[in-house]
Scaffold this motif. Structure first.
Motif, PDB file in Angstrom:
ATOM      1  N   HIS A  70      -1.575  -2.271  11.294  1.00 23.63           N
ATOM      2  CA  HIS A  70      -2.337  -1.066  11.609  1.00 23.63           C
ATOM      3  C   HIS A  70      -1.528  -0.130  12.515  1.00 23.63           C
ATOM      4  CE1 HIS A  70      -5.645   1.457  13.005  1.00 23.63           C
ATOM      5  NE2 HIS A  70      -6.393   0.945  12.061  1.00 23.63           N
TER       6      HIS A  70
ATOM      7  N   MET B  42      -9.851  -6.549   2.499  1.00 22.04           N
ATOM      8  CA  MET B  42     -10.627  -7.658   3.068  1.00 22.04           C
ATOM      9  C   MET B  42     -11.836  -7.950   2.187  1.00 22.04           C
ATOM     10  SD  MET B  42     -12.253  -7.891   6.874  1.00 22.04           S
ATOM     11  CE  MET B  42     -13.536  -6.672   6.712  1.00 22.04           C
TER      12      MET B  42
ATOM     13  N   SER C  87      -2.782  -8.328  11.453  1.00 23.41           N
ATOM     14  CA  SER C  87      -3.473  -7.183  10.821  1.00 23.41           C
ATOM     15  C   SER C  87      -3.343  -5.949  11.697  1.00 23.41           C
ATOM     16  CB  SER C  87      -4.960  -7.490  10.616  1.00 23.41           C
ATOM     17  OG  SER C  87      -5.123  -8.524   9.684  1.00 23.41           O
TER      18      SER C  87
ATOM     19  N   ASP D 257     -11.152  -1.716   4.727  1.00 32.73           N
ATOM     20  CA  ASP D 257      -9.811  -1.844   5.282  1.00 32.73           C
ATOM     21  C   ASP D 257      -9.664  -0.869   6.456  1.00 32.73           C
ATOM     22  OD1 ASP D 257      -7.057  -1.581   5.733  1.00 32.73           O
ATOM     23  OD2 ASP D 257      -6.741  -0.442   3.887  1.00 32.73           O
TER      24      ASP D 257
ATOM     25  N   LYS E 283     -11.139  -9.126  11.262  1.00 33.41           N
ATOM     26  CA  LYS E 283     -10.290  -8.276  10.416  1.00 33.41           C
ATOM     27  C   LYS E 283      -9.960  -8.957   9.092  1.00 33.41           C
ATOM     28  CE  LYS E 283      -8.517  -5.270  13.894  1.00 33.41           C
ATOM     29  NZ  LYS E 283      -9.756  -4.484  13.768  1.00 33.41           N
TER      30      LYS E 283
ATOM     31  N   ASN F  68       0.806  -1.221   0.000  1.00 32.82           N
ATOM     32  CA  ASN F  68       0.000   0.000   0.000  1.00 32.82           C
ATOM     33  C   ASN F  68       0.844   1.278   0.000  1.00 32.82           C
ATOM     34  OD1 ASN F  68      -2.915  -0.969   0.300  1.00 32.82           O
ATOM     35  ND2 ASN F  68      -1.844  -2.161   1.845  1.00 32.82           N
TER      36      ASN F  68
END
Lengths: 472, 197
Positions: free
Chosen positions: A151, B1, A147, B168, B107, A47
């Motif tokens: 974050h 996701m 995840s 997300d 998640k 990303n």
């Protein structure tokens, strides 16, 4: 109305609070290790994101690292690749890393406190469920998934719904030979592996206040074994004394300002917990597990329970399966259980105080024939401290193996594993099926029980050592 | 996701409590550095037994796992969620999940549904008696349906919204960049730093 310790720390970290959303919490310290971070760094790369706060992030290597021949290339190519991935990721993103061989390397939950990074009133996260350890300082510390690691790397925050609070009040004096490990195992047996689910635990009461920082860490470490993501203990003079002078502890005027804040981190008199459990320290005795979850434990003086004695059908079934897996008979005295291996180490009991306790019992004694004993310091620094005190010599003279720092046999991701059917007395935190190696059988114990068990070859407490050690 | 709206599939009854994440995916699988390829590690030790429920021919292709209480205890490893998803599970039903596992599942778009143990018992009986029985997990209606069973379930509105839309988390949080920066500007100087800056 007053607030609990957990509520105070929580409130101080709310970045954003909005109706219908979880609170957005600021994270003061993010600890990384090789196992739960690679996919998170991949996510950043995909990303085009960076690490938001490199100055609040630190990494070490612990789960995969060998405890022998650490100067040689790691034999297992998959472990080696995972460590190399961490090194590449840290270099690429600029994260401070303490790799194998570095003096600050070690189990991530031993490293944070010893550097003085874990401080009262901070929020601490790591992709590891035993992050609850850091709650011993009055930090709000909890394990997260990969995840969430990504974050935190990207935003230094986490959206979280506020858990409820539970007081675990322990008053009275712990009897001689009864340790923090026995206490937390007894707490888990009492409230169950799901008893703390949805709660932040606060351990309090006169017995907790008397504990050293190492002992407090042992207790908070296993909060997750009671289902609680976090466990906390209010900071006090013991906490401040531990922190003073550590590499990352505040200094000068910052120290004074920090201590002034830390002193406010106590549950208010009129605060209300959502639940409370009361334990009388004086009634406790050395405690061990007989089953395959940390709630399946009993005093060492007891017998293996009869599954038929459980009223709850799922508990009965769980006990039946546990006895079958563990190769135990209902009614068998726990002291009659013989072991093949004794493991002293882990983020639960791998600190200097734990090594001293085990060494004190082994001095002038020998590990029983046929028993293998591994002593693995929680960090390279703990190892150096132990060597400076001659503890390594005590262990080696007793016939134990003295190793380098890491998670080691707590979870057997490195070569330190039980063989199928082998039985251990282990100072670690989980007795799950296969946790220490496929088919391995684990009894969770304190360092003192581990040492006595090593000498006698069966589960035993220091009081069972009736011989006079050589040279004493 | 990937978004989750509703799913219908055959089920696997797993009559065990306290299924910890070491059972779901043993530690030696955690050395992988990807999010895929974990399917063969799922319940690896138990799958060595040909009679284990997942090995039964009538359970092949099932996509809903109906488990005993306290599913997902222990380690925070998200690999447990990936292993269940890699194997083909879309939803897990239990009367109680461990907190970290639950968070990880939501998640990743693996829907974890909390139902009363009595409903779990009824689902077990249904799918044990008829392995072809289908179970529907409907997130829009917040309901689990199977022959003779209709059970509403709870999920907080925020998690539901994120799942239904496959959103997300990081992008959502970064919309609040101003608030994060404002909080950072007010942090006390005595807070620990890992680097000199």
């Amino acid at each position: 109305m007053g607030r609990t310790l957990a509520e105070k720390v929580w409130d101080d970290h709310v970045v954003r609070r909005a109706e219908g959303e979880p609170d957005l919490l600021y994270i003061d310290l993010h600890l990384l290790h090789e196992v739960t971070s690679p996919q998170a760094f991949d996510g950043l790369r995909q990303n085009g994101r960076r690490v938001r706060r490199l100055d609040l992030t630190i990494a070490t290597e612990d789960h995969n690292t060998p405890t022998l021949d650490i100067d040689k290339p790691i034999a297992d190519p998959v472990s080696r690749a995972q460590l190399e991935t961490l090194r590449k990721n840290c270099a690429e993103f600029g994260v401070r890393l303490h790799p194998l061989g570095d003096v600050e390397q070690g189990v991530v939950h031993v490293v944070g406190p010893q550097l003085g990074l874990t401080q009262p009133g901070t929020t601490v996260v790591c992709g590891d469920s035993h992050t609850s350890t850091h709650g011993a300082f009055g930090a709000l510390a909890f394990g997260i998934g990969t995840s969430q690691v990504e974050h935190v790397l990207a935003t230094q925050t986490l959206p979280m719904a506020r858990p409820k609070t539970m007081a675990i009040t322990v008053d009275g004096e712990l009897p001689e030979g009864v340790t923090a490990k026995d206490l937390i195992l007894a707490i888990i047996a009492k409230i169950g592996t799901g008893g703390g689910q949805g709660y932040i635990l606060e351990y309090r009461g006169s017995a907790i206040e008397k504990l050293s920082m190492e002992a407090r860490m042992t207790i908070c470490n296993m909060s997750i074994e009671a289902g609680a993501r976090a466990g906390m203990i209010a900071p006090d003079e013991t906490t401040f004394a531990y922190l003073k002078g550590r590499p990352h502890a505040p200094e000068g005027a910052d120290w004074d300002a920090a201590v002034a804040y830390w002193k406010t981190l106590r549950t208010d008199e009129d605060a209300v917990f959502d639940a409370e459990v009361v334990i009388d320290a004086a009634e406790l005795s050395p405690f061990v597990t007989w089953g395959t979850n940390p709630g399946q434990g009993a005093p060492l003086s007891a017998h293996v329970p009869d599954p038929a004695s459980y009223e709850d059908a799922s508990e009965r079934l769980a006990a039946e399966k546990a006895l079958e897996y563990m190769g135990l008979e209902a009614g068998q005295p726990l002291r009659s259980i013989t072991v093949d291996t004794v493991f002293v180490g882990s983020c639960t009991n791998g600190r200097i105080e734990d090594l001293r306790a085990a060494a004190d019992l082994l001095r002038g004694r020998k590990v029983a024939d046929g028993v293998r004993m591994l002593v693995v310091p929680g960090s390279a620094r703990v190892g150096l401290q132990a060597v400076s005190e001659g503890l390594d010599v005590v262990f080696k003279e007793a016939g134990a193996e003295w190793r380098h720092a890491g998670c080691s046999m707590c979870l057997g991701m490195n070569p330190d594993q039980l063989a199928p059917g082998e039985r251990s007395a282990s100072t670690s935190n989980r007795n799950f099926e296969g946790r220490q190696g496929k088919g391995g059988r684990t009894h969770l114990v304190s360092p003192q029980v581990a040492a006595a068990t090593a000498v006698l070859g069966h589960l035993a407490s220091p009081a069972d050592l009736t011989d006079v050690p050589a040279g004493v | 996701m990937e978004a989750f709206t509703t799913h219908t599939g055959r089920a696997v009854p797993l009559r065990r409590s306290n299924v910890d994440t070491d059972q779901i995916i043993p530690a030696h699988w955690l050395k992988k550095v990807t999010r895929d390829g974990f399917e063969d590690g799922l319940f690896e030790a138990w799958r060595k037994d040909p009679e284990f429920i997942l090995n039964r021919p009538e359970r092949q292709g099932a996509t809903v796992l109906v488990a005993g209480p306290d599913f997902g205890t222990g380690s925070s490893r998200e690999h447990a969620v990936w292993a269940l998803q890699n194997y083909g599970f879309k939803a897990v039903i239990s009367s109680r999940f461990a907190d970290i596992f639950r968070g990880n599942s939501l998640k990743n778009g693996l829907l974890t549904v909390v139902l009363d143990q009595k409903i779990v018992d009824a689902l077990w009986e249904l799918v044990e008696a008829d392995p072809t029985a289908e179970v529907t997990v409907d997130l829009e209606a917040r309901e689990v349906r199977a022959a003779g069973i209709t059970a509403p379930f709870e999920l907080d509105e925020n998690s539901r919204w994120r799942l239904l839309n496959g959103l997300d988390d990081i992008s959502l949080t970064l919309r609040n960049e101003d608030e994060i920066a404002a909080y950072e500007a007010g942090r006390p100087a005595y807070k620990p730093r890992t680097l000199q800056v």
